[in-house]
Motif scaffolding. Sequence first.
Motif, PDB file in Angstrom:
ATOM      1  N   SER A  84      -3.464   0.579  -3.392  1.00  0.00           N
ATOM      2  CA  SER A  84      -3.470  -0.616  -2.590  1.00  0.00           C
ATOM      3  C   SER A  84      -3.774  -1.909  -3.370  1.00  0.00           C
ATOM      4  CB  SER A  84      -5.156  -0.353  -1.910  1.00  0.00           C
ATOM      5  OG  SER A  84      -5.274  -1.602  -1.005  1.00  0.00           O
ATOM      6  N   TYR A  85      -3.029  -2.760  -3.188  1.00  0.00           N
ATOM      7  CA  TYR A  85      -3.047  -4.293  -3.576  1.00  0.00           C
ATOM      8  C   TYR A  85      -4.485  -4.556  -3.538  1.00  0.00           C
ATOM      9  CZ  TYR A  85      -3.312  -6.511   1.128  1.00  0.00           C
ATOM     10  OH  TYR A  85      -3.568  -6.939   2.123  1.00  0.00           O
ATOM     11  N   CYS A  86      -5.413  -4.399  -2.652  1.00  0.00           N
ATOM     12  CA  CYS A  86      -6.555  -4.857  -2.561  1.00  0.00           C
ATOM     13  C   CYS A  86      -7.519  -4.648  -3.689  1.00  0.00           C
ATOM     14  CB  CYS A  86      -7.198  -4.512  -1.052  1.00  0.00           C
ATOM     15  SG  CYS A  86      -6.506  -5.310   0.114  1.00  0.00           S
ATOM     16  N   TYR A  87      -7.153  -3.467  -4.474  1.00  0.00           N
ATOM     17  CA  TYR A  87      -7.918  -3.097  -5.655  1.00  0.00           C
ATOM     18  C   TYR A  87      -7.228  -3.229  -6.934  1.00  0.00           C
ATOM     19  CZ  TYR A  87     -10.443  -0.961  -1.969  1.00  0.00           C
ATOM     20  OH  TYR A  87     -11.408  -0.827  -0.784  1.00  0.00           O
ATOM     21  N   GLU A 112       0.958  -1.057   0.111  1.00  0.00           N
ATOM     22  CA  GLU A 112       0.101   0.064  -0.100  1.00  0.00           C
ATOM     23  C   GLU A 112       0.712   1.328   0.056  1.00  0.00           C
ATOM     24  OE1 GLU A 112      -4.196  -1.378   1.942  1.00  0.00           O
ATOM     25  OE2 GLU A 112      -3.069   0.010   3.340  1.00  0.00           O
ATOM     26  N   ARG A 113       0.455   2.538  -0.604  1.00  0.00           N
ATOM     27  CA  ARG A 113       1.201   3.543  -0.741  1.00  0.00           C
ATOM     28  C   ARG A 113       0.590   4.602  -0.593  1.00  0.00           C
ATOM     29  NH1 ARG A 113       4.110   2.947  -6.345  1.00  0.00           N
ATOM     30  NH2 ARG A 113       4.580   0.979  -5.362  1.00  0.00           N
ATOM     31  N   TYR A 114       1.038   5.760   0.135  1.00  0.00           N
ATOM     32  CA  TYR A 114       0.497   6.671   0.743  1.00  0.00           C
ATOM     33  C   TYR A 114       1.330   7.862   0.393  1.00  0.00           C
ATOM     34  CZ  TYR A 114      -0.523   2.761   3.671  1.00  0.00           C
ATOM     35  OH  TYR A 114      -0.608   1.612   4.129  1.00  0.00           O
ATOM     36  N   GLU A 159      -7.442 -11.278   3.580  1.00  0.00           N
ATOM     37  CA  GLU A 159      -7.729 -10.055   4.553  1.00  0.00           C
ATOM     38  C   GLU A 159      -8.061  -8.772   4.165  1.00  0.00           C
ATOM     39  OE1 GLU A 159      -3.517  -9.550   2.500  1.00  0.00           O
ATOM     40  OE2 GLU A 159      -4.851 -11.126   3.166  1.00  0.00           O
ATOM     41  N   CYS A 160      -8.386  -8.601   2.768  1.00  0.00           N
ATOM     42  CA  CYS A 160      -8.692  -7.394   2.194  1.00  0.00           C
ATOM     43  C   CYS A 160     -10.256  -7.344   2.435  1.00  0.00           C
ATOM     44  CB  CYS A 160      -8.736  -7.453   0.633  1.00  0.00           C
ATOM     45  SG  CYS A 160      -6.995  -7.248   0.177  1.00  0.00           S
TER      46      CYS A 160
END
Length: 347
Positions: free
Chosen positions: A283-286, A144-146, A297-298
């Motif tokens: 986000s890797y979840c998307y 994840e990146r911010y 876990e997403c």
Amino acid sequence: MVCLTPAAAALLLLVVVLAAAVSALPAINVTTMAFEDGYAPLFGHGNILRSADHRTVSLLLDRSTGSGFISSSMYQHGFFSASIKLPSDYTAGVVVAFYASNGDVFEKRHDELDFEFLGNIRGKPWRVQTNVYGNGSVGRGREERYVLPFDPTTEFHRYSILWTPAAVAFYVDDVPVREVRQSAAMGGDFPSKPMSVYATVWDASTWATAGGRYRVNYRYGPFVASFTDLALLGCRVDGPIQQTTAERCAAAAEALRASDVAVMTVEKQQAMRRFRERNMVYSYCYDTLRYPAAFPECDVVESERRRFKDTGHLRFALRRRMSPRRSHGRAASRDRVRELKKRAADM
């Protein structure tokens, strides 16, 4: 005396309540240490500079080498924290990392928990990436990146990794920005083996900025990352790692799990949601192109999913929240190095 209308009084009350809610998170209070009480140089020894009281360490990256340090012990779960000030000006290709790993011990099935700070061209903000690996699951990176709501180059900010048998959480200052909870579905992807704690600065020109389009420009070096308020809390594992480690550390892990820093209160959950809504850019979840099947876990939120492309990247760039970096950053960096070296020589 100023008299307020009922509407104005109600508005003022609402502002006060909202301000209280923003500051409601308690400060994370942990005992900090001198460098040699918990850490040792790892590489680039000549590029590691310590303050006179040994509580602040600066890592340098120049044309000759980067640098890094490692915890003196491994830990079976813990709370690992440091206040960090990042290099300024043109920092493309530069990566500063604060992380826990056991890659030197378990080469093919290592665990890792990362804060990676990815430099950028002048005028663009540093990006912060978190990642979780378990049991060698490097092919299933959970990045994840911010972007940050402050300039991380002008003053120190605290970055913390919490690792318990139940969850992994990443904190920026007192705010949790990400939580990954252990589940049976994750299996060995959840980190479970003792890890050391590291801090490094290095040349990642091949990938860190625009996929390697912008490389490190050493005319702007040396690049200085400073670390202070070092904290290591957890069950230390010294000597050979044995099967009894988890049992021996069970009580310490349970105490950590029940501590204030580990309990995810409603206030923390709300603060985390606000941070992610305002600052998360990947986000890797998307990322359905990379991972067509969602990770167990997403917690995919439909309103959030619509904000991201199928690559996992935010559809619209976040507005810049800080003033542009100025061109005198190169000279300031060199002056800072000279001052650090002078202090070290005076010890």
